[in-house]
Scaffold this motif. Structure first.
Motif, PDB file in Angstrom:
ATOM      1  N   VAL A 158       0.940  -1.170  -0.114  1.00  0.00           N
ATOM      2  CA  VAL A 158       0.008   0.059   0.125  1.00  0.00           C
ATOM      3  C   VAL A 158       0.763   1.300   0.004  1.00  0.00           C
ATOM      4  O   VAL A 158       0.224   2.437  -0.106  1.00  0.00           O
ATOM      5  CB  VAL A 158      -0.939   0.103   1.134  1.00  0.00           C
ATOM      6  N   ARG A 159       2.261   1.030  -0.045  1.00  0.00           N
ATOM      7  CA  ARG A 159       2.907   2.169   0.144  1.00  0.00           C
ATOM      8  C   ARG A 159       2.704   3.358  -1.155  1.00  0.00           C
ATOM      9  O   ARG A 159       2.921   4.441  -0.769  1.00  0.00           O
ATOM     10  CB  ARG A 159       4.531   1.801  -0.353  1.00  0.00           C
ATOM     11  N   ASP A 160       2.394   3.168  -2.172  1.00  0.00           N
ATOM     12  CA  ASP A 160       2.017   3.941  -3.266  1.00  0.00           C
ATOM     13  C   ASP A 160       0.819   4.877  -2.797  1.00  0.00           C
ATOM     14  O   ASP A 160       0.820   6.027  -3.268  1.00  0.00           O
ATOM     15  CB  ASP A 160       1.844   3.251  -4.584  1.00  0.00           C
ATOM     16  N   SER A 161       0.064   4.674  -2.145  1.00  0.00           N
ATOM     17  CA  SER A 161      -1.119   5.088  -1.561  1.00  0.00           C
ATOM     18  C   SER A 161      -0.829   6.231  -0.331  1.00  0.00           C
ATOM     19  O   SER A 161      -1.595   6.972  -0.049  1.00  0.00           O
ATOM     20  CB  SER A 161      -2.308   4.530  -1.102  1.00  0.00           C
ATOM     21  N   TYR A 162       0.434   6.083   0.196  1.00  0.00           N
ATOM     22  CA  TYR A 162       0.783   7.057   1.368  1.00  0.00           C
ATOM     23  C   TYR A 162       1.425   8.338   0.818  1.00  0.00           C
ATOM     24  O   TYR A 162       2.268   8.128  -0.083  1.00  0.00           O
ATOM     25  CB  TYR A 162       1.556   6.240   2.322  1.00  0.00           C
ATOM     26  N   LYS A 163       0.848   9.364   1.548  1.00  0.00           N
ATOM     27  CA  LYS A 163       1.480  10.385   0.974  1.00  0.00           C
ATOM     28  C   LYS A 163       3.065  11.019   1.640  1.00  0.00           C
ATOM     29  O   LYS A 163       3.784  11.357   1.240  1.00  0.00           O
ATOM     30  CB  LYS A 163       0.405  11.757   1.353  1.00  0.00           C
ATOM     31  N   TYR A 164       2.807  10.490   3.086  1.00  0.00           N
ATOM     32  CA  TYR A 164       3.928  10.804   3.862  1.00  0.00           C
ATOM     33  C   TYR A 164       4.048  10.106   5.199  1.00  0.00           C
ATOM     34  O   TYR A 164       3.049   9.511   5.549  1.00  0.00           O
ATOM     35  CB  TYR A 164       4.693  12.417   4.071  1.00  0.00           C
ATOM     36  N   PHE A 165       5.323   9.925   5.606  1.00  0.00           N
ATOM     37  CA  PHE A 165       5.571   9.403   7.195  1.00  0.00           C
ATOM     38  C   PHE A 165       5.950  10.580   7.885  1.00  0.00           C
ATOM     39  O   PHE A 165       6.981  10.998   7.726  1.00  0.00           O
ATOM     40  CB  PHE A 165       6.561   8.265   7.169  1.00  0.00           C
ATOM     41  N   HIS A 166       5.361  10.924   9.000  1.00  0.00           N
ATOM     42  CA  HIS A 166       5.628  12.133  10.006  1.00  0.00           C
ATOM     43  C   HIS A 166       4.977  12.092  11.185  1.00  0.00           C
ATOM     44  O   HIS A 166       3.701  11.656  11.024  1.00  0.00           O
ATOM     45  CB  HIS A 166       5.426  13.519   9.206  1.00  0.00           C
ATOM     46  N   SER A 167       5.468  12.558  12.046  1.00  0.00           N
ATOM     47  CA  SER A 167       4.831  12.291  13.524  1.00  0.00           C
ATOM     48  C   SER A 167       4.298  13.319  14.124  1.00  0.00           C
ATOM     49  O   SER A 167       3.878  13.638  15.386  1.00  0.00           O
ATOM     50  CB  SER A 167       5.758  11.449  14.359  1.00  0.00           C
ATOM     51  N   GLY A 168       4.201  14.756  13.241  1.00  0.00           N
ATOM     52  CA  GLY A 168       3.782  15.772  13.809  1.00  0.00           C
ATOM     53  C   GLY A 168       2.854  16.485  12.681  1.00  0.00           C
ATOM     54  O   GLY A 168       1.879  17.392  13.031  1.00  0.00           O
ATOM     55  N   LYS A 169       3.177  16.327  11.410  1.00  0.00           N
ATOM     56  CA  LYS A 169       2.599  17.246  10.390  1.00  0.00           C
ATOM     57  C   LYS A 169       1.101  16.953  10.196  1.00  0.00           C
ATOM     58  O   LYS A 169       0.409  17.810   9.745  1.00  0.00           O
ATOM     59  CB  LYS A 169       3.662  16.918   9.067  1.00  0.00           C
ATOM     60  N   TYR A 170       0.850  15.602  10.413  1.00  0.00           N
ATOM     61  CA  TYR A 170      -0.705  15.407  10.246  1.00  0.00           C
ATOM     62  C   TYR A 170      -1.629  16.046  11.257  1.00  0.00           C
ATOM     63  O   TYR A 170      -2.968  16.255  10.644  1.00  0.00           O
ATOM     64  CB  TYR A 170      -0.860  13.983  10.589  1.00  0.00           C
TER      65      TYR A 170
END
Length: 363
Positions: free
Chosen positions: A210-222
Motif C-alpha cells: 500500500v506504500r504508493d497510496s501513502y503521502k508521507y510518514f511524519h509524527s507531527g505534520k498530520y
C-alpha cells in the motif's frame, strides 16, 4: 585567620553559594511537541522561580538517539514505555525520589501497575499521559470516496484497494517504526511484539503493498494537515487527532475530523517522565514532576492536549467533552482490545530500521 581574610573567605563562600543557587534555578525539559499547555510552564516558573528551557521532539527514536549519545544537558525527558524499559536497562535514568513528590498519591494505581511491566516498581518513571494510536479522518472526503464503508478499521490504510481510493486526498502515517509495525503485525493476526524475521517480512510486505497510496510518514505534520484538509486520513496519536479536530472547528473551513479506535485492536501507550542519570538539575526536575502530579495541572494537561492522564485526583476537574470522549477515555470493552508494546532487542531494532527505511523510500 585574620578578620580581613575571614571576611574574604566568607564573601567568596556566599558568592559561590549564590552562584550555585542561581545555577539550580534552571530546568531543561525535552518533551513531545504540542504536549502541554504553555500556561502551565509559565505557572511553574512563577511558583518556583525556576527558569524552564523547553525543547520538543516528535518521535521516540529522536529522543533515544540523543540519550544514547550522553551528556544531553536535559533534566527531564518523556519516553514511551517500551523505550523507557530499555533505557532503564542501559542505566540512562536516575531513580525517582518519591520523598520529594507530595502528590504521588494522586496516581491511578491500576495504570501504574501496568506501567511497572516496563520498569519494576516504577523506580525510574512517573506517568505523564497515556493514549492510543488510531485513525483520524476527514468525514466528507472519506465518505465521498468510500461511501458508507465503516471507518473504524485499519483497512483504510492496510488494504490496497481501499487505500488506493484515498490516495488522491492523502494518507499520512506516523514515522514511528516500532509502533506502526506492531499495529501491522496485529492487523495480520500475528503477535504485535513478535521479533520473528518471518513476521517482520509479512508486515513489511503488507506495507509495501500500500506504500504508493501513502503521502508521507511524519509524527507531527498530520495535525495541521488534517485540520486544513491537506490529507484525509492519518494513523496517529489520539490526542493529536483530537487537536486537529478542534483546530478544524476553530478554522471554520468546513473540515470535520473524526477519530476511530480500530476494531482490529491497536496500541495503548504510556508516556513517562524520567530524569537522566547525568541531569544537571535533578531537584528542579522533581519539583516539576510534583507540579504535574497536582490535580489542577494534570487536568489542565488533559483538557488542553486531549490525552488521558493517570491521575485520579484530576478526574473531577476534566472538561465534560474530555471526560466523556471515548477517543480519550475509552470504554472497558475497547480497552480489552488494546495491546502494549514491549522493548525490542538491539538485534531486532537493526532489522526493523532497515525494513522501515525500505518502506519509506519505496525500495
Amino acid at each position: 585567620m585574620s578578620p580581613k581574610k575571614l571576611g574574604l573567605v566568607t564573601a567568596l563562600a556566599i558568592t559561590l553559594s549564590t552562584a550555585a543557587v542561581a545555577q539550580e534555578q534552571v530546568l531543561n525539559i525535552y518533551n513531545w511537541s504540542d504536549y502541554i499547555n504553555p500556561e502551565a510552564v509559565a505557572q511553574f516558573e512563577q511558583e518556583t522561580g525556576i527558569k524552564v528551557n523547553y525543547d520538543v521532539y516528535d518521535s521516540n527514536e529522536v529522543l533515544e538517539a540523543k540519550l544514547m549519545s550522553g551528556s544531553t544537558g536535559y533534566d527531564l525527558v518523556v519516553p514511551t514505555g517500551a523505550f523507557l524499559e530499555r533505557h532503564v536497562q542501559a542505566g540512562i535514568y536516575a531513580e525517582i525520589d518519591r520523598s520529594k513528590l507530595s502528590n504521588y498519591g494522586n496516581l491511578d494505581s491500576v495504570l501504574t501497575e501496568k506501567i511497572a511491566r516496563h520498569d519494576v516498581d516504577n523506580k525510574h518513571n512517573v506517568p505523564y499521559a497515556w493514549g492510543t494510536i488510531g485513525l483520524g479522518y476527514n468525514e466528507a472526503m472519506v465518505k465521498e470516496r468510500l461511501g458508507d464503508m465503516p471507518v473504524d478499521t485499519l483497512d483504510l490504510i492496510f488494504k490496497p484497494e481501499v487505500a488506493a481510493k484515498l490516495a488522491d486526498c492523502g494518507i499520512g502515517l506516523l514515522d514511528s517504526p516500532a509502533e506502526v509495525i506492531s499495529i501491522a503485525l496485529n492487523y495480520l493476526g500475528l503477535d504485535p511484539n513478535s521479533e520473528k524475521k518471518a513476521d517482520l517480512k509479512q508486515a513489511t510486505e503488507l506495507m509495501n503493498s500500500v506504500r504508493d497510496s501513502y503521502k508521507y510518514f511524519h509524527s507531527g505534520k498530520y495535525i495541521s494537515d488534517l485540520a486544513n484538509g491537506e490529507i484525509c486520513v492519518a494513523l496517529g496519536y489520539n490526542g493529536d487527532i483530537l487537536q486537529a479536530q478542534s483546530r478544524a472547528e476553530e478554522a471554520g473551513q468546513g473540515n470535520v475530523i473524526g477519530f476511530a479506535i480500530p476494531k482490529e485492536g491497536t496500541l495503548v501507550w504510556f508516556d513517562l517522565m524520567a530524569i537522566p542519570a547525568d541531569a544537571p538539575h535533578p531537584d528542579a526536575a522533581h519539583q516539576f514532576i510534583d507540579f504535574v502530579l497536582k490535580a489542577e495541572t494534570a487536568a489542565g494537561i488533559s483538557n488542553y492536549v486531549y490525552y488521558a492522564v493517570a491521575n485520579t485526583a484530576a478526574e473531577p476537574l476534566l472538561l465534560d467533552e474530555v471526560r466523556n470522549n471515548p477517543g480519550i477515555y475509552p470504554s472497558n470493552e475497547v480497552k480489552a482490545n488494546l495491546f502494549t508494546q514491549n522493548a525490542h532487542t538491539a538485534k531486532f531494532d537493526r532489522l526493523l530500521t532497515r525494513a522501515w527505511s525500505g518502506i519509506k523510500t519505496g525500495r
